[in-house]
Design a protein around this motif. Sequence first.
Motif, mmCIF file in Angstrom:
data_model
loop_
_atom_site.group_PDB
_atom_site.id
_atom_site.type_symbol
_atom_site.label_atom_id
_atom_site.label_comp_id
_atom_site.label_asym_id
_atom_site.label_seq_id
_atom_site.Cartn_x
_atom_site.Cartn_y
_atom_site.Cartn_z
ATOM 1 N N SER A 121 -32.676 14.302 -15.783
ATOM 2 C CA SER A 121 -32.868 13.042 -16.506
ATOM 3 C C SER A 121 -34.094 13.084 -17.416
ATOM 4 O O SER A 121 -34.134 12.405 -18.439
ATOM 5 N N ARG A 122 -35.098 13.868 -17.065
ATOM 6 C CA ARG A 122 -36.308 13.939 -17.873
ATOM 7 C C ARG A 122 -36.283 15.087 -18.868
ATOM 8 O O ARG A 122 -36.966 15.055 -19.865
ATOM 9 N N GLN B 108 -35.255 1.105 -8.739
ATOM 10 C CA GLN B 108 -34.167 0.291 -9.309
ATOM 11 C C GLN B 108 -34.415 -1.200 -9.103
ATOM 12 O O GLN B 108 -33.491 -1.999 -9.168
ATOM 13 N N GLU C 128 -44.438 10.076 -14.667
ATOM 14 C CA GLU C 128 -44.306 8.738 -14.094
ATOM 15 C C GLU C 128 -44.730 8.808 -12.622
ATOM 16 O O GLU C 128 -44.205 9.618 -11.849
ATOM 17 N N LYS D 251 -29.111 -0.409 -12.925
ATOM 18 C CA LYS D 251 -29.227 0.891 -13.585
ATOM 19 C C LYS D 251 -27.966 1.127 -14.403
ATOM 20 O O LYS D 251 -26.852 0.891 -13.965
ATOM 21 N N THR D 252 -28.170 1.585 -15.614
ATOM 22 C CA THR D 252 -27.035 1.932 -16.469
ATOM 23 C C THR D 252 -27.251 3.339 -16.991
ATOM 24 O O THR D 252 -28.386 3.748 -17.173
ATOM 25 N N TYR E 215 -27.747 8.170 -20.542
ATOM 26 C CA TYR E 215 -28.951 7.746 -19.822
ATOM 27 C C TYR E 215 -30.165 8.417 -20.432
ATOM 28 O O TYR E 215 -30.384 9.614 -20.273
ATOM 29 N N THR E 216 -30.942 7.628 -21.149
ATOM 30 C CA THR E 216 -32.138 8.177 -21.797
ATOM 31 C C THR E 216 -33.419 7.472 -21.360
ATOM 32 O O THR E 216 -34.482 7.757 -21.891
ATOM 33 N N ASP E 217 -33.330 6.560 -20.382
ATOM 34 C CA ASP E 217 -34.495 5.776 -19.953
ATOM 35 C C ASP E 217 -35.682 6.637 -19.537
ATOM 36 O O ASP E 217 -36.826 6.276 -19.808
ATOM 37 N N ASP E 218 -35.433 7.755 -18.882
ATOM 38 C CA ASP E 218 -36.516 8.564 -18.337
ATOM 39 C C ASP E 218 -36.760 9.865 -19.089
ATOM 40 O O ASP E 218 -37.619 10.650 -18.688
#
Length: 133
Positions: A67-68, A11, A84, A18-19, A75-78
């Motif tokens: 999340s993945r 973060q 990663e 973080k959003t 939340y779609t960042d990951d």
Amino acid sequence: MVIAVIHLEDQNWFSFEKTPGYVQVGYVLLEIVGLVTAWLLLTRPDRTAWLLAAGVGLAPFVGYVLSRGPGLPGYTDDKGAWSEPLGVVSLIVEGLLFLTALVALTAPSAPEGRAAQRQAGAPAITERDHAIR
């Protein structure tokens, strides 16, 4: 402690950007509970400390998969970022902590282990035995 540091790094340390907000709250709670758990394990590793350790290992592991995989609401960042490097290291550390906590929680405690040994016919350790060692 390593899990807390990994999540602080992820973060951007203390940027708190973080959003959505619930993801940021999750990170901060994990970091705080991770540090408290590390302190408890170092000072008095009782059942409560090991239960917290199991949670500190399991919760971010589940968050990583959610999340993945299917993604988290807003939340779609990951999403889809399974390889990663920091995330993979985190999974390894979290998995090791969780397994260590499970072993600690299911292993017989030292006094119970000694009582079981005596019942099985093993000689009891006496004060004289400690002095010899």
